[in-house]
Design a protein around this motif. Structure first.
Motif, mmCIF file in Angstrom:
data_model
loop_
_atom_site.group_PDB
_atom_site.id
_atom_site.type_symbol
_atom_site.label_atom_id
_atom_site.label_comp_id
_atom_site.label_asym_id
_atom_site.label_seq_id
_atom_site.Cartn_x
_atom_site.Cartn_y
_atom_site.Cartn_z
ATOM 1 N N LYS A 114 -22.002 -92.775 -111.358
ATOM 2 C CA LYS A 114 -21.041 -92.119 -112.245
ATOM 3 C C LYS A 114 -19.671 -92.710 -111.977
ATOM 4 O O LYS A 114 -19.424 -93.322 -110.945
ATOM 5 N N TYR A 115 -18.806 -92.535 -112.933
ATOM 6 C CA TYR A 115 -17.439 -92.992 -112.822
ATOM 7 C C TYR A 115 -16.549 -91.839 -113.267
ATOM 8 O O TYR A 115 -16.822 -91.197 -114.281
ATOM 9 N N LYS A 141 -17.440 -97.720 -121.874
ATOM 10 C CA LYS A 141 -16.082 -97.944 -121.354
ATOM 11 C C LYS A 141 -16.089 -97.983 -119.828
ATOM 12 O O LYS A 141 -15.468 -98.845 -119.211
ATOM 13 N N ASP A 142 -16.820 -97.071 -119.217
ATOM 14 C CA ASP A 142 -16.887 -97.042 -117.760
ATOM 15 C C ASP A 142 -17.588 -98.285 -117.208
ATOM 16 O O ASP A 142 -17.209 -98.811 -116.167
ATOM 17 N N GLY A 182 -17.003 -110.403 -116.035
ATOM 18 C CA GLY A 182 -17.418 -109.202 -115.313
ATOM 19 C C GLY A 182 -17.475 -107.991 -116.226
ATOM 20 O O GLY A 182 -18.394 -107.177 -116.151
ATOM 21 N N ALA A 183 -16.484 -107.862 -117.112
ATOM 22 C CA ALA A 183 -16.493 -106.761 -118.080
ATOM 23 C C ALA A 183 -17.682 -106.880 -119.029
ATOM 24 O O ALA A 183 -18.343 -105.888 -119.339
ATOM 25 N N GLY A 217 -24.878 -104.212 -118.272
ATOM 26 C CA GLY A 217 -25.516 -103.342 -117.288
ATOM 27 C C GLY A 217 -25.697 -101.917 -117.799
ATOM 28 O O GLY A 217 -26.714 -101.289 -117.549
ATOM 29 N N ILE A 218 -24.708 -101.391 -118.512
ATOM 30 C CA ILE A 218 -24.812 -100.047 -119.077
ATOM 31 C C ILE A 218 -25.876 -100.022 -120.170
ATOM 32 O O ILE A 218 -26.657 -99.082 -120.278
ATOM 33 N N ARG A 219 -25.913 -101.073 -120.991
ATOM 34 C CA ARG A 219 -26.925 -101.130 -122.057
ATOM 35 C C ARG A 219 -28.335 -101.211 -121.461
ATOM 36 O O ARG A 219 -29.267 -100.588 -121.971
ATOM 37 N N ALA A 220 -28.498 -101.964 -120.389
ATOM 38 C CA ALA A 220 -29.809 -102.089 -119.756
ATOM 39 C C ALA A 220 -30.207 -100.784 -119.051
ATOM 40 O O ALA A 220 -31.390 -100.434 -119.005
#
Length: 134
Positions: free
Chosen positions: A46-47, A56-57, A122-123, A129-132
């Protein structure tokens, strides 16, 4: 709150993969920052105070990982691989104002290029990474 251990380790992975790929096969160096951002976002739970991370996170976590990796890459390139000599020679053809300043200018150029590339990729890796993960 961001998990700084994961972000720091992802920054190290970013730098390690990038340096290895620069040595072995230069055109694939961009995979390091992508992997660093991907790992940072994928393994972050979590962020801030949300229960789950959104796109966004993921981009923010990937950007932080890219920043750490870019700084490490800059230090390695400037101190270890004599990459600065090539840039010094290139810059000294155009700038002959003050002796000794060429090295500082070349180091600054390496820092800026490595940070821009690492943060941007990196962004993008963080978004992937979030999509995966999702």
């Amino acid at each position: 709150m961001a998990d700084w251990k994961i972000i720091g380790l992802s920054g190290l992975v970013n730098a390690a993969i990038t340096i290895v790929l620069i040595i072995l096969f230069y055109p694939l160096f961009f995979l390091g920052p992508l992997m660093g951002g991907f790992l940072a976002a994928y393994f972050s739970q979590k962020y801030e105070d949300y229960t789950q991370m959104d796109i966004k996170d993921g981009a923010i976590v990937g950007t932080m990982s890219g920043m750490i990796g870019g700084l490490i890459i800059t230090l390695i390139l400037i101190t270890g691989f004599e990459a600065i000599n090539g840039l010094i020679n290139l810059i000294s053809l155009h700038i002959n104002l003050i002796p000794g300043v060429d090295a500082v200018v070349a180091a600054y150029v390496i820092l800026q290029l490595s940070l821009i590339i690492s943060i941007t990729l990196g962004a993008l890796g963080g978004l992937m990474g979030i999509r995966a993960k999702g």
